[in-house]
Write a protein that holds these residues in place. Structure first.
Motif, PDB file in Angstrom:
ATOM      1  N   GLU A 171      -2.914   9.003 -12.304  1.00  0.00           N
ATOM      2  CA  GLU A 171      -2.647   9.044 -10.863  1.00  0.00           C
ATOM      3  C   GLU A 171      -1.838   7.840 -10.383  1.00  0.00           C
ATOM      4  O   GLU A 171      -1.144   7.908  -9.377  1.00  0.00           O
ATOM      5  N   TRP A 172      -1.909   6.728 -11.090  1.00  0.00           N
ATOM      6  CA  TRP A 172      -1.141   5.529 -10.744  1.00  0.00           C
ATOM      7  C   TRP A 172       0.360   5.823 -10.691  1.00  0.00           C
ATOM      8  O   TRP A 172       1.092   5.168  -9.955  1.00  0.00           O
ATOM      9  N   PHE A 173       0.802   6.824 -11.467  1.00  0.00           N
ATOM     10  CA  PHE A 173       2.234   7.147 -11.495  1.00  0.00           C
ATOM     11  C   PHE A 173       2.725   7.561 -10.109  1.00  0.00           C
ATOM     12  O   PHE A 173       3.714   7.033  -9.608  1.00  0.00           O
ATOM     13  N   GLU A 174       2.014   8.493  -9.491  1.00  0.00           N
ATOM     14  CA  GLU A 174       2.430   8.955  -8.154  1.00  0.00           C
ATOM     15  C   GLU A 174       2.164   7.903  -7.089  1.00  0.00           C
ATOM     16  O   GLU A 174       2.854   7.864  -6.075  1.00  0.00           O
ATOM     17  N   GLU A 175       1.207   7.031  -7.326  1.00  0.00           N
ATOM     18  CA  GLU A 175       0.871   6.012  -6.331  1.00  0.00           C
ATOM     19  C   GLU A 175       1.824   4.821  -6.350  1.00  0.00           C
ATOM     20  O   GLU A 175       2.100   4.241  -5.301  1.00  0.00           O
ATOM     21  N   SER A 176       2.320   4.436  -7.530  1.00  0.00           N
ATOM     22  CA  SER A 176       3.158   3.235  -7.588  1.00  0.00           C
ATOM     23  C   SER A 176       4.577   3.474  -8.085  1.00  0.00           C
ATOM     24  O   SER A 176       5.515   2.888  -7.551  1.00  0.00           O
ATOM     25  N   VAL A 177       4.759   4.325  -9.078  1.00  0.00           N
ATOM     26  CA  VAL A 177       6.093   4.496  -9.660  1.00  0.00           C
ATOM     27  C   VAL A 177       6.988   5.348  -8.761  1.00  0.00           C
ATOM     28  O   VAL A 177       8.136   4.974  -8.484  1.00  0.00           O
ATOM     29  N   ILE A 178       6.487   6.472  -8.286  1.00  0.00           N
ATOM     30  CA  ILE A 178       7.322   7.356  -7.464  1.00  0.00           C
ATOM     31  C   ILE A 178       7.804   6.671  -6.182  1.00  0.00           C
ATOM     32  O   ILE A 178       8.988   6.764  -5.862  1.00  0.00           O
ATOM     33  N   PRO A 179       6.958   5.944  -5.456  1.00  0.00           N
ATOM     34  CA  PRO A 179       7.488   5.256  -4.277  1.00  0.00           C
ATOM     35  C   PRO A 179       8.614   4.271  -4.615  1.00  0.00           C
ATOM     36  O   PRO A 179       9.592   4.153  -3.875  1.00  0.00           O
ATOM     37  N   GLU A 180       8.483   3.572  -5.740  1.00  0.00           N
ATOM     38  CA  GLU A 180       9.533   2.631  -6.149  1.00  0.00           C
ATOM     39  C   GLU A 180      10.808   3.380  -6.526  1.00  0.00           C
ATOM     40  O   GLU A 180      11.920   2.955  -6.191  1.00  0.00           O
ATOM     41  N   LEU A 181      10.664   4.506  -7.205  1.00  0.00           N
ATOM     42  CA  LEU A 181      11.820   5.331  -7.559  1.00  0.00           C
ATOM     43  C   LEU A 181      12.527   5.826  -6.296  1.00  0.00           C
ATOM     44  O   LEU A 181      13.762   5.750  -6.193  1.00  0.00           O
ATOM     45  N   LYS A 182      11.761   6.309  -5.335  1.00  0.00           N
ATOM     46  CA  LYS A 182      12.353   6.785  -4.079  1.00  0.00           C
ATOM     47  C   LYS A 182      13.067   5.654  -3.337  1.00  0.00           C
ATOM     48  O   LYS A 182      14.162   5.837  -2.815  1.00  0.00           O
ATOM     49  N   ARG A 183      12.447   4.489  -3.310  1.00  0.00           N
ATOM     50  CA  ARG A 183      13.050   3.350  -2.616  1.00  0.00           C
ATOM     51  C   ARG A 183      14.382   2.954  -3.250  1.00  0.00           C
ATOM     52  O   ARG A 183      15.386   2.774  -2.572  1.00  0.00           O
ATOM     53  N   ARG A 184      14.390   2.861  -4.568  1.00  0.00           N
ATOM     54  CA  ARG A 184      15.631   2.479  -5.261  1.00  0.00           C
ATOM     55  C   ARG A 184      16.701   3.552  -5.109  1.00  0.00           C
ATOM     56  O   ARG A 184      17.876   3.234  -4.924  1.00  0.00           O
ATOM     57  N   THR A 185      16.306   4.806  -5.195  1.00  0.00           N
ATOM     58  CA  THR A 185      17.274   5.899  -5.030  1.00  0.00           C
ATOM     59  C   THR A 185      17.905   5.827  -3.641  1.00  0.00           C
ATOM     60  O   THR A 185      19.122   5.897  -3.507  1.00  0.00           O
ATOM     61  N   LYS A 186      17.092   5.653  -2.627  1.00  0.00           N
ATOM     62  CA  LYS A 186      17.591   5.597  -1.252  1.00  0.00           C
ATOM     63  C   LYS A 186      18.516   4.399  -1.059  1.00  0.00           C
ATOM     64  O   LYS A 186      19.587   4.504  -0.456  1.00  0.00           O
ATOM     65  N   THR A 187      18.114   3.240  -1.596  1.00  0.00           N
ATOM     66  CA  THR A 187      18.929   2.034  -1.455  1.00  0.00           C
ATOM     67  C   THR A 187      20.292   2.197  -2.117  1.00  0.00           C
ATOM     68  O   THR A 187      21.320   1.818  -1.548  1.00  0.00           O
TER      69      THR A 187
END
Length: 191
Positions: A171-187
């Motif tokens: 579950e840590w994947f959706e809690e920590s990795v996905i938000p970081e992936l979304k942030r970097r993609t958006k940036t």
């Protein structure tokens, strides 16, 4: 770049090993900012010749927080598999990507993308090839330690529905990795 992509799309190096024939699938531009390195096209992508044109692609786009329109913008995303052709079915899913593709083509493609800002490594094959000895012993440990590979690389599990059990266990994947992936993609994409 167009000349190189044409050469790749006409490649028959693995033809003797591919029961479904060759159909190299790749999408890239010299302007691409985010490079997604996957495994190999599945049977649907083999038929449509559109990378990530399946349920795995839907989940990947969801993880990144982007639409199909953004995802298929070559000036934003290069979509490069480890093996460019569908390898066929094995006992428990698709066969591994053919080992000839990455050594023959990847460096050439990367050299044609000078302004890459992030390389997303999906699955063990891409992670071991690009991270080499810095990859951890398991995909789980590599993904869990994603921060050590940033800002250049971001390792992910494969977004296939076959990985639903892995996602539930981690579950840590959706809690920590996905938000970081979304942030970097958006940036990077500025959308």
């Amino acid at each position: 770049m167009e000349s190189l992509l044409s050469e790749i799309k006409n490649c028959t190096l693995c033809l003797p090993h591919l029961s479904h024939g060759v159909n190299p699938v790749i999408s890239a531009s010299s302007n691409s900012k985010i490079i997604i390195i996957g495994q190999a096209p599945g049977s649907i992508v083999h038929r449509t010749s559109i990378p990530w044109d399946d349920k795995s692609g839907d989940r990947l786009r969801s993880w990144m927080g982007i639409s199909k329109e953004v995802f298929y913008n070559k000036d934003l995303f290069a979509l490069i598999p480890m093996g460019f052709c569908y390898p066929g079915k094995g006992k428990s899913g698709d066969l591994p990507p053919r080992p000839e593709c990455a050594p023959k083509w990847h460096d050439l493609v990367m050299d044609h993308i000078p302004n890459k800002e992030l390389i997303v490594l999906i699955g063990t094959y891409a992670q071991k090839y690009y991270l080499k000895e810095s990859a951890k012993n398991t995909l789980t440990d590599t993904v869990k330690n994603y921060g050590t590979y940033l800002p250049r690389y971001m390792p992910l599990p494969h977004p296939s529905p076959r990985n639903n059990i892995w996602l539930k266990k981690n579950e840590w994947f959706e809690e920590s990795v996905i938000p970081e992936l979304k942030r970097r993609t958006k940036t990077i994409c500025y959308y």
